[in-house]
Design a protein around this motif. Structure first.
Motif, PDB file in Angstrom:
ATOM      1  N   PRO A  93      54.543  12.263 116.555  1.00  0.00           N
ATOM      2  CA  PRO A  93      55.587  12.597 115.584  1.00  0.00           C
ATOM      3  C   PRO A  93      55.329  12.008 114.201  1.00  0.00           C
ATOM      4  O   PRO A  93      55.884  12.489 113.213  1.00  0.00           O
ATOM      5  N   ILE A  94      54.503  10.954 114.123  1.00  0.00           N
ATOM      6  CA  ILE A  94      54.212  10.320 112.843  1.00  0.00           C
ATOM      7  C   ILE A  94      53.346  11.225 111.971  1.00  0.00           C
ATOM      8  O   ILE A  94      53.505  11.292 110.749  1.00  0.00           O
ATOM      9  N   GLY A  95      52.409  11.922 112.598  1.00  0.00           N
ATOM     10  CA  GLY A  95      51.508  12.791 111.860  1.00  0.00           C
ATOM     11  C   GLY A  95      50.153  12.171 111.587  1.00  0.00           C
ATOM     12  O   GLY A  95      49.546  12.425 110.540  1.00  0.00           O
ATOM     13  N   PHE A  96      49.632  11.365 112.528  1.00  0.00           N
ATOM     14  CA  PHE A  96      48.270  10.857 112.385  1.00  0.00           C
ATOM     15  C   PHE A  96      47.281  12.025 112.295  1.00  0.00           C
ATOM     16  O   PHE A  96      46.248  11.938 111.639  1.00  0.00           O
ATOM     17  N   GLY A  97      47.630  13.125 112.966  1.00  0.00           N
ATOM     18  CA  GLY A  97      46.761  14.297 112.942  1.00  0.00           C
ATOM     19  C   GLY A  97      46.600  14.898 111.561  1.00  0.00           C
ATOM     20  O   GLY A  97      45.590  15.555 111.280  1.00  0.00           O
ATOM     21  N   LEU A  98      47.568  14.700 110.695  1.00  0.00           N
ATOM     22  CA  LEU A  98      47.464  15.212 109.330  1.00  0.00           C
ATOM     23  C   LEU A  98      46.317  14.539 108.592  1.00  0.00           C
ATOM     24  O   LEU A  98      45.582  15.175 107.826  1.00  0.00           O
ATOM     25  N   TYR A  99      46.150  13.224 108.821  1.00  0.00           N
ATOM     26  CA  TYR A  99      45.047  12.489 108.197  1.00  0.00           C
ATOM     27  C   TYR A  99      43.716  12.867 108.834  1.00  0.00           C
ATOM     28  O   TYR A  99      42.700  12.979 108.142  1.00  0.00           O
ATOM     29  N   ALA A 100      43.709  13.064 110.157  1.00  0.00           N
ATOM     30  CA  ALA A 100      42.482  13.465 110.841  1.00  0.00           C
ATOM     31  C   ALA A 100      42.030  14.837 110.352  1.00  0.00           C
ATOM     32  O   ALA A 100      40.830  15.068 110.139  1.00  0.00           O
ATOM     33  N   ARG A 101      42.979  15.743 110.171  1.00  0.00           N
ATOM     34  CA  ARG A 101      42.631  17.091 109.699  1.00  0.00           C
ATOM     35  C   ARG A 101      42.129  17.062 108.253  1.00  0.00           C
ATOM     36  O   ARG A 101      41.246  17.830 107.869  1.00  0.00           O
ATOM     37  N   ALA A 102      42.698  16.172 107.447  1.00  0.00           N
ATOM     38  CA  ALA A 102      42.327  16.105 106.036  1.00  0.00           C
ATOM     39  C   ALA A 102      40.963  15.463 105.812  1.00  0.00           C
ATOM     40  O   ALA A 102      40.198  15.906 104.950  1.00  0.00           O
ATOM     41  N   TYR A 103      40.630  14.429 106.608  1.00  0.00           N
ATOM     42  CA  TYR A 103      39.415  13.663 106.352  1.00  0.00           C
ATOM     43  C   TYR A 103      38.306  13.882 107.390  1.00  0.00           C
ATOM     44  O   TYR A 103      37.148  13.563 107.127  1.00  0.00           O
ATOM     45  N   GLU A 104      38.684  14.393 108.574  1.00  0.00           N
ATOM     46  CA  GLU A 104      37.684  14.650 109.620  1.00  0.00           C
ATOM     47  C   GLU A 104      37.913  16.052 110.176  1.00  0.00           C
ATOM     48  O   GLU A 104      38.058  16.258 111.384  1.00  0.00           O
ATOM     49  N   TYR A 105      37.914  17.032 109.265  1.00  0.00           N
ATOM     50  CA  TYR A 105      38.335  18.384 109.645  1.00  0.00           C
ATOM     51  C   TYR A 105      37.423  19.012 110.704  1.00  0.00           C
ATOM     52  O   TYR A 105      37.905  19.628 111.662  1.00  0.00           O
ATOM     53  N   LYS A 106      36.116  18.876 110.557  1.00  0.00           N
ATOM     54  CA  LYS A 106      35.203  19.516 111.502  1.00  0.00           C
ATOM     55  C   LYS A 106      35.435  19.013 112.929  1.00  0.00           C
ATOM     56  O   LYS A 106      35.444  19.792 113.881  1.00  0.00           O
ATOM     57  N   THR A 107      35.625  17.703 113.048  1.00  0.00           N
ATOM     58  CA  THR A 107      35.883  17.136 114.373  1.00  0.00           C
ATOM     59  C   THR A 107      37.282  17.504 114.858  1.00  0.00           C
ATOM     60  O   THR A 107      37.475  17.807 116.047  1.00  0.00           O
TER      61      THR A 107
END
Length: 363
Positions: free
Chosen positions: A318-332
């Motif tokens: 719910p925090i949105g850690f995935g938003l940072y992962a998508r922004a900085y590690e998009y391919k993975t």
């Protein structure tokens, strides 16, 4: 000129009076409640009563059917006027129905029909919904207004969160985050808002954060305004536990994602600036300020890590850690079939610091 203006105003008033609907002829549904029993959906509709001769200031209509629209059709047989849903302020679902069903299957009509309001508060109720719908609130306004006011007050005090239907849908269809919602219950005959309901990728309720965990949830979300109050235990040298209360006024946040050894890693750095508001023991701030700041930071870190472990256990973000992962590690990130499962395995390193910027006028 004045003559033409007068004729124009008269025309507007005439048209307005001809198109208006009498409130007595309408049933404005301000709160919708969803529960289930014996495989059927139970729908409660709460509407204000404008008739001066009525004893009650609002009415509750209960129907049973297979869908929300089906129940609306049945409710027309009981309503004192034409049912209108465009003014809905609250949509409350029981924890039971939220746990057993994908919420989209029951909320679909609220998004699909443009006549409905998508800015209504979305709330999870802890217990049978009839306990809320038939509660007697002699010292509060109409039920719908009371629900809204209690929720907003608890949200400002960081005892819960706030969610509307449109935001719930946005989070539900975002691969990088999972939805959440505020919780409410009836305690000793009164409304209480506190805690946060957590939903998985299938939009089902899987668990909750307690009321005391809500302020730390707000910190992870970077939502410390208005000021966030915390009361933290501090152990002295004689191993006696004392308590210190602080009010967090400012914060600086850094979320740095990376992908190492087959898993995501997040380095979270949080700098908090706080005001000391209470201490159960004497503290010499000139001498022990730095030590107290370190103890406070250590306790906050403990609480934040506990919340993250709970979210990983439930496989929700719910925090949105995935938003940072998508922004900085998009391919993975793009390769992940389920971000929630990837998040559950992630290594999250949280390091908060606390700076006391004011400690009152006693010293």
């Amino acid at each position: 000129m004045r003559k033409h203006m007068y004729i124009f105003l008269c025309f507007l008033l005439t048209v307005g009076c001809g198109m208006q609907s009498q409130l007595d002829d309408l049933t404005l549904v301000l709160t919708i409640g969803l529960d289930e029993k014996d495989g059927k959906i139970i729908v409660y509709s709460v509407s204000p009563v404008f008739n001066k001769e009525a004893k009650n200031i609002y009415e509750v209509i209960r129907t049973s059917g297979v869908t929300l629209r089906d129940n609306r059709f049945k409710a027309n047989a009981f309503a004192s006027g034409k049912i209108v849903g465009g003014k809905t302020q609250n949509v409350v679902v029981s924890k039971r129905i939220a746990k057993n069903h994908d919420m989209f299957s029951y909320l679909d009509v609220l998004y699909r029909d443009p006549k409905n309001s998508t800015t209504a508060n979305f709330i999870v109720f802890d217990g049978p919904l009839k306990n809320l719908m038939y509660i007697r609130l002699d010292d509060k306004p109409r039920l719908s207004v009371a629900i809204r006011d209690v929720l907003l007050t608890a949200h400002k005090g960081k005892q819960t969160t706030k969610m509307d239907l449109l935001q719930f849908r946005r989070l539900s269809i975002d691969r990088a985050q999972t939805p959440f919602a505020p919780m409410m219950k009836v305690y000793k005959g009164d409304l209480v808002a506190g805690g946060i309901a957590l939903f998985n990728e299938q939009r089902k309720y899987v668990g909750a954060l307690f009321q005391k965990e809500s302020p730390y949830f707000a910190i992870l979300q970077k939502q410390i305004k208005p000021s966030t109050s915390l009361t933290l235990p501090i152990k002295k040298q004689n191993k006696q536990t004392e308590f210190v209360s602080i009010s967090i006024e400012h914060g600086h946040f850094s979320y740095k994602p990376s992908f190492q050894h087959g898993m995501f890693r997040f380095d979270v750095r949080i700098k908090l600036r706080a005001v000391l508001t209470e201490a159960t023991a004497y503290i010499d701030m000139k001498k022990d300020k730095q030590k107290i700041e370190q103890l406070l930071a250590k306790e906050i870190q403990k609480q934040l890590e506990s919340i993250v472990r709970k979210m990983q256990k439930y496989e929700v973000d719910p925090i949105g850690f995935g938003l940072y992962a998508r922004a900085y590690e998009y391919k993975t990130f793009k390769k992940q079939k389920s971000w929630a499962k990837a998040f559950a395995k992630a290594d999250i390193n949280i390091r908060p610091t606390v700076e006391i910027i004011n400690y009152g006028v006693l010293q």
